[in-house]
Design an enzyme around this catalytic site. Sequence first.
Site, PDB file in Angstrom:
ATOM      1  CG  HIS A  27      -1.835   1.168   1.322  1.00 14.62           C
ATOM      2  ND1 HIS A  27      -2.106   1.792   2.516  1.00 14.62           N
ATOM      3  CD2 HIS A  27      -2.509   1.846   0.379  1.00 14.62           C
ATOM      4  CE1 HIS A  27      -2.917   2.813   2.300  1.00 14.62           C
ATOM      5  NE2 HIS A  27      -3.172   2.864   0.999  1.00 14.62           N
ATOM      6  CB  CYS A  63       0.207   2.160   8.009  1.00 13.19           C
ATOM      7  SG  CYS A  63       1.898   2.375   8.577  1.00 13.19           S
ATOM      8  CG  HIS A  64      -3.067   3.126   5.779  1.00 16.24           C
ATOM      9  ND1 HIS A  64      -1.742   3.136   5.418  1.00 16.24           N
ATOM     10  CD2 HIS A  64      -3.375   4.402   6.115  1.00 16.24           C
ATOM     11  CE1 HIS A  64      -1.269   4.359   5.526  1.00 16.24           C
ATOM     12  NE2 HIS A  64      -2.232   5.146   5.937  1.00 16.24           N
ATOM     13  N   GLY A  65      -4.278  -1.022   7.970  1.00 18.23           N
ATOM     14  CA  GLY A  65      -5.089  -2.208   8.188  1.00 18.23           C
ATOM     15  C   GLY A  65      -5.089  -3.247   7.086  1.00 18.23           C
ATOM     16  N   PRO A 103      -6.479  -1.912   2.053  1.00 17.15           N
ATOM     17  CG  PRO A 103      -5.404  -0.001   2.849  1.00 17.15           C
ATOM     18  CD  PRO A 103      -6.078  -1.259   3.304  1.00 17.15           C
TER      19      PRO A 103
END
Lengths: 195, 433, 275
Positions: free
Chosen positions: A131, A159-161, A174
């Site tokens: 990502h 950070c963003h799963g 993501p």
Amino acid sequence: MSTAEHAETNRRDFLYIATGSVAAVGAALTAWPFINQMNPDASVLAMASVEIDLAPIAEGQQITIKWRGNPVFIRHRLAAEIEAANKVALADLKDPLARNANLPDSDPATDKNRVVGDKEQFLVMMGVCTHLGCVPIGNEGEFAVVEGNEKHGGWFCPCHGSQYDTAGRIRKGPAPENLHIPQYAYLSDTKIRIG
Amino acid sequence: MSGHASNYEPKSAFAKWFHERLPIMDMVQGQALDFPTPKNLNYWWTFGGILAVMLVVQIITGVVLAMHYTPHVSMAFQSVEGIMRDVNSGWLIRYLHSNGASMFFIAVYIHMFRGMYYGSYKAPREVLWMIGVLIYLVMMATAFMGYVLPWGQMSFWGAKVITNLFSAIPWVGDSITTLLWGGYSVDNPTLNRFFSLHYLLPFVLAGLVVLHIWALHVVGNNNPTGVSVKSPQDTIPFSPYYTVKDAFAIVVFFMFYAAWVFFSPNYLGHAINYQEANPLVTPAHIVPEWYYLPFYAILRAIPDKLGGVIAMFGSILILFALPWLDTSKVRSGTYRPIFKQFFWLFAINCVILGFAGSGAPDNYFLSHEPADPDKWALTYKLVGQICTAYYFLHFLVILPLLGLLETPKPLPASISDAVLAKSHPSTAYVPAE
Amino acid sequence: MNLLKTLAIAAAGLVLSLGAVHAETQQNAKDISYSFEWPFGHFDREQLQRGYKVYKEVCSNCHSMQYMSFRNLSQKGGPEFTDEQVKALAATFTVKDGPNDQGEMFDRPGLPSDHFPSPFPNEQASRAANNGAYPPDLSLITKFRPGWYGTINQLINGIGGPQYVYSVLTGFVPDEQLPADVLKEKPEGKYFNPYFANGHWIGMPPPLSDDAVTYDDGTKATVDQMARDVSAFLAWTAEPKMEERKRLGFMVMVFLGILALLLYLVKKKVWADVH
């Protein structure tokens, strides 16, 4: 305008255009070294490949080494992890490609294609989330193999799963691609060289 | 800037919209393209443009070098060698920058001597000249700090000797030197602050250049006759006439520059600077870069430490007073037969001063042999002393007296007349006054 | 060897005849010529390869070459060994690496990406092993040691760095050929060499003798030949991009020449109507 004047004008215009063109070409050629200097220099390009001894890595254990400034995960997988990865249908994968630098780009992301040779127990991959480049946490996430209180394999990016399965393939979140497999080769039964 | 009305007419709707908000094209048209410029400027006048281009070259190559350079005593030398060996085209960029400094000084010296010969410092251009001297001073400081950065032997010892000059100041000298060093010797803090300032000062220079050009555009260019512009017939628009003339001169200058960069890139520097700095061993001869040599000779000419420092700084500061030291009403040296000879004598004196600063003080002049201390001998030091005396004599005695004693040749009535007389020598003109 | 002796004696004699005052002045290097001089000069690949061998087998015992990597030996414009050769010759050096998993430094064979290892861990160890003298790093020696001086001389002939190295290597004067009054000043463990930059007494014993190395290309390894080869090699290590620089320089000059000519014609045209 007389013919003579016309010819004179043409010659002058030609001279101006020729001079302008030569100057423009010169400026463009001069710009190149000033841009190219930002590319990796000779010492970076020549940076040594790393050799790693796999023997000390126990089953279920994972080490992280640094290669070209990035973390590389080397995981000695449990049989259960390999089994879990093999069970996943290709159609369920978010990214169907192997992302393995040692195989052709178009190869599918089977568990077999995520390793080199027949050593399925050793998973070697870049520890860089596809990502935005964070380092995923191991033995975490929904796709790990759960045995009692313990999780085995699977990666979760804080950070963003993004969630990766036991073969490092992206399953949720993501990130667009599976974790990349760097170029590496077995020098002996228990020794690899990355790069 | 000044009152030259521009003929700029925005051609498109966007140009009009933009012009009403920021009339920058108007300024470009009025101050750069249409600016009325005397039509008789010779090639010595192209060096202003060459200098502007050299400043840009130095800033661009310098910013690029800073991407690869490490300002730490343990890594500075190594990082420069990394630039020379590993960075893509690094050797080219570094040689452009190091030789660029020399080219910058060659151009600035020609520019200054042109100003001195044609009296470009005289009224109404005093402020223009003084900003120029300030630019020269900042250039010297910038180049000095840049030379320290590769952290070779001459970098280190040059820095040590020059910063030690300040210790000659009574009472506060030692404190100032310690302050400059950030320690008890030239060391890592010194290198770091020199790097910071070396990056900063070129932008100060760029600002001063804007002021220099502003001042130029208020009073207009001087010209080889020294006669002021009297009618529109005396001038032509800057573009295309001087843009193309300057462009040609710049390219020819670049050929000279490139010859050094590609075929003799280390000649203008010092061999010993390819040896890493060693604070325990002084090289046999400490010599500054060539462009400082005349001032170094003046420094060494005075046997007293403080006296030498005063003489050296005085030799530059005296340039600020030049507009008032030269008492002649005639600007151009072309019409001052005696001044002309003294001008060349002064120029030669500066070159000899440069040589006087290049050798060991007690060696025979232009040789590597030590002079016999018991006999009279023409040593580097003695030549430096004679030339230093003449340097100050020129400014303090010769120039003021010449203006009073010399009878100048008749001046042309106008720039136009002078140009016509040159292209058609048969056309007699009536001299003014 | 006879020629060498004659040269050495002639040189020593010349220096001594200059008298006591100049005894400490460095003797101008012998102006031998190299293939890489002048704007169109190139390095001689075979000479650089031979020079490398002299460095490796003789010089590298005491002198470091810290700014060079093994990989440089295969890059364009140098000795141009093949990648395979570089791998093999890098492996003949021992390089310190680490720390390993136990936190210890360990030795391993060199890789092309390694810098040349230094023979001593630091300056103190080097001095202790070399009778107080410090053998300088050789990466840049031909750029920081001039063979001769003079503003015009250096402009035309260069600084004579390679010639300096050659002259020092071939310029030793054996003790038995020194005049008695010079010999009696001989410091312990020093050797007379009129070309040496720091006085005439050098801490390095004569490093070369005939057949000190065996050249792979069959060239006879005389002292003179080895000195020429290793000095050429060190000229390359000091300025590894020289060939690229000259080649690019030639193109830049041609380009600027054409542009200058065009601009001159444009200038004449534009100015034609100004009187």
